[in-house]
Design a protein around this motif. Structure first.
Motif, short mmCIF file in Angstrom:
data_model
loop_
_atom_site.label_atom_id
_atom_site.label_comp_id
_atom_site.label_asym_id
_atom_site.label_seq_id
_atom_site.Cartn_x
_atom_site.Cartn_y
_atom_site.Cartn_z
N ALA A 91 13.15 -44.14 -26.40
CA ALA A 91 12.85 -45.48 -25.88
C ALA A 91 14.03 -46.39 -26.18
O ALA A 91 13.89 -47.53 -26.57
CB ALA A 91 11.58 -46.02 -26.51
N PHE A 92 15.23 -45.85 -25.97
CA PHE A 92 16.45 -46.58 -26.31
C PHE A 92 16.75 -47.70 -25.32
O PHE A 92 17.37 -48.70 -25.67
CB PHE A 92 17.64 -45.61 -26.38
CG PHE A 92 17.39 -44.44 -27.29
CD1 PHE A 92 17.34 -44.60 -28.66
CD2 PHE A 92 17.19 -43.18 -26.77
CE1 PHE A 92 17.09 -43.53 -29.50
CE2 PHE A 92 16.95 -42.09 -27.59
CZ PHE A 92 16.90 -42.27 -28.96
N SER A 93 16.30 -47.51 -24.08
CA SER A 93 16.54 -48.51 -23.04
C SER A 93 15.38 -48.47 -22.06
O SER A 93 14.62 -47.49 -22.02
CB SER A 93 17.86 -48.23 -22.33
OG SER A 93 17.75 -47.06 -21.55
N PRO A 94 15.24 -49.51 -21.24
CA PRO A 94 14.14 -49.51 -20.26
C PRO A 94 14.20 -48.34 -19.29
O PRO A 94 13.16 -47.89 -18.79
CB PRO A 94 14.34 -50.84 -19.52
CG PRO A 94 15.12 -51.70 -20.45
CD PRO A 94 16.00 -50.77 -21.21
N SER A 95 15.40 -47.82 -19.02
CA SER A 95 15.52 -46.71 -18.08
C SER A 95 14.81 -45.45 -18.58
O SER A 95 14.41 -44.60 -17.79
CB SER A 95 16.99 -46.41 -17.79
OG SER A 95 17.67 -46.04 -18.99
N CYS A 96 14.65 -45.35 -19.91
CA CYS A 96 13.96 -44.18 -20.48
C CYS A 96 12.52 -44.09 -19.99
O CYS A 96 12.03 -42.99 -19.70
CB CYS A 96 14.00 -44.23 -22.01
SG CYS A 96 15.63 -44.03 -22.74
N ILE A 97 11.84 -45.23 -19.93
CA ILE A 97 10.42 -45.19 -19.59
C ILE A 97 10.18 -44.83 -18.13
O ILE A 97 9.06 -44.46 -17.77
CB ILE A 97 9.72 -46.53 -19.92
CG1 ILE A 97 10.32 -47.67 -19.12
CG2 ILE A 97 9.79 -46.83 -21.41
CD1 ILE A 97 9.57 -48.98 -19.28
N GLU A 98 11.22 -44.92 -17.31
CA GLU A 98 11.05 -44.51 -15.92
C GLU A 98 10.84 -43.01 -15.81
O GLU A 98 10.34 -42.51 -14.79
CB GLU A 98 12.27 -44.95 -15.10
CG GLU A 98 12.41 -46.47 -15.00
CD GLU A 98 13.62 -46.87 -14.18
OE1 GLU A 98 14.28 -45.98 -13.61
OE2 GLU A 98 13.89 -48.08 -14.11
N LYS A 99 11.23 -42.28 -16.87
CA LYS A 99 11.05 -40.84 -16.89
C LYS A 99 9.76 -40.43 -17.58
O LYS A 99 9.44 -39.25 -17.64
CB LYS A 99 12.26 -40.18 -17.56
CG LYS A 99 13.56 -40.44 -16.81
CD LYS A 99 14.76 -39.82 -17.51
CE LYS A 99 16.05 -40.15 -16.77
NZ LYS A 99 17.24 -39.58 -17.45
N TYR A 100 9.04 -41.41 -18.14
CA TYR A 100 7.73 -41.13 -18.70
C TYR A 100 6.76 -40.84 -17.56
O TYR A 100 6.91 -41.35 -16.44
CB TYR A 100 7.18 -42.32 -19.48
CG TYR A 100 7.89 -42.68 -20.76
CD1 TYR A 100 9.05 -42.04 -21.18
CD2 TYR A 100 7.39 -43.70 -21.56
CE1 TYR A 100 9.68 -42.40 -22.36
CE2 TYR A 100 8.02 -44.07 -22.75
CZ TYR A 100 9.18 -43.42 -23.14
OH TYR A 100 9.80 -43.77 -24.30
N THR A 101 5.75 -40.05 -17.82
CA THR A 101 4.68 -39.84 -16.85
C THR A 101 3.34 -40.24 -17.48
O THR A 101 3.22 -40.29 -18.70
CB THR A 101 4.62 -38.37 -16.39
OG1 THR A 101 4.49 -37.51 -17.53
CG2 THR A 101 5.86 -37.99 -15.61
N VAL A 102 2.37 -40.50 -16.64
CA VAL A 102 1.07 -40.98 -17.11
C VAL A 102 -0.03 -40.08 -16.56
O VAL A 102 -0.13 -39.87 -15.35
CB VAL A 102 0.81 -42.43 -16.66
CG1 VAL A 102 -0.55 -42.91 -17.18
CG2 VAL A 102 1.91 -43.36 -17.15
N ASP A 103 -0.83 -39.53 -17.46
CA ASP A 103 -2.04 -38.79 -17.07
C ASP A 103 -3.23 -39.71 -17.24
O ASP A 103 -3.38 -40.34 -18.30
CB ASP A 103 -2.23 -37.55 -17.95
CG ASP A 103 -1.17 -36.48 -17.67
OD1 ASP A 103 -0.62 -36.48 -16.55
OD2 ASP A 103 -0.90 -35.66 -18.56
#
Length: 258
Positions: A207-219
């Motif tokens: 979670a170093f930058s906002p761009s990291c969370i774009e690669k998160y997925t949600v179930d």
């Protein structure tokens, strides 16, 4: 459990004025005026012009608190709301407590320092907002968020939302025991909401930058109690029999029935 509209014309009003259109109008207005939010503790203050105040209310961003000056209204935005407008919609600039304009990276790091679980919460919040759900604080009901199909003036909140992590259990340490699940589902049933658990999968990302969370997925998981009276031919059952049955169904966007 479907939407509970607050009036006979509410559903028609929501259909004629979709939330996606309202948010787009707000985004355009804030970009045009180069709006700035002032960081204040764990919230962001925004002085909105009359037109923007109407749009903020219609789009359900922030809470009006007091008049800033003639023809302006102060709004208090939560951290997730402010970052959504700043990062996802790119329509709000943030001024730090030192009165200097912050870039997105600086704002992100500051949010993490003030709320360690901010990345998980933001992913859950933005996931629902992107689907055009209205998302508000769920502290009144002991959950992270509540989700509305449209404006709260037209419809009751439909889902009580908990944000969960890959390791199991939500980020606030709940849902780690079956007793926690039972308590939460009973509370949700009492306030006529469906429990929605958003499991955030980081997929090896930090979670170093906002761009990291774009690669998160949600179930997504909905959780509700199972009433055996609705599933039996013989409906004359002893009431105590309805309390200790557990059935689980699982899928990518599945449902737990308790």
């Amino acid at each position: 459990m479907g939407p509970r509209w607050k009036g006979k014309d509410s559903e028609a009003k929501a259909f004629k004025d979709p939330m996606s259109k309202i948010v787009w109008e707000l985004q355009s207005s804030l970009i045009q005026s180069e709006s700035q939010g002032l960081l204040c503790g764990c919230s962001v203050l925004l002085a909105a012009e009359a037109e923007q105040a109407v749009l903020l209310n219609r789009a359900c961003f922030g809470e009006p608190i007091s008049a800033a000056e003639k023809d302006k209204q102060w709004f208090q935005l939560g951290l997730e709301e402010a970052f959504y407008l700043c990062y996802s919609l790119k329509c709000l600039n943030i001024v730090g407590e030192d009165k200097c304009l912050m870039n997105v990276e600086e704002f992100w790091l500051l949010m993490k320092s003030r709320k360690a679980i901010f990345p998980d919460f933001y992913k859950g919040y933005s996931h629902l907002r992107m689907k055009n759900w209205v998302v508000k604080s769920g502290s009144r009901y002991g959950v992270d968020f509540v989700a509305y199909r449209h404006h709260p003036a037209l419809v009751h909140s439909e889902f009580a939302v908990l944000v969960s992590t890959e390791g199991g259990g939500d980020v606030n340490g709940r849902l780690r025991m079956w007793s926690d699940v039972h308590c939460t589902t009973r509370l949700c049933g009492g306030v006529v909401k469906t429990l929605l658990v958003l499991n955030i999968n980081k997929n090896g990302q930090g979670a170093f930058s906002p761009s990291c969370i774009e690669k998160y997925t949600v179930d997504e998981r909905t959780v509700r109690r199972w009433n055996p009276e609705k599933c039996r031919e013989d409906h004359t059952v002893v009431e105590s029999e309805t309390n200790n049955h557990t059935v689980i169904e699982n899928g990518t966007k599945g449902e737990f029935i308790i």
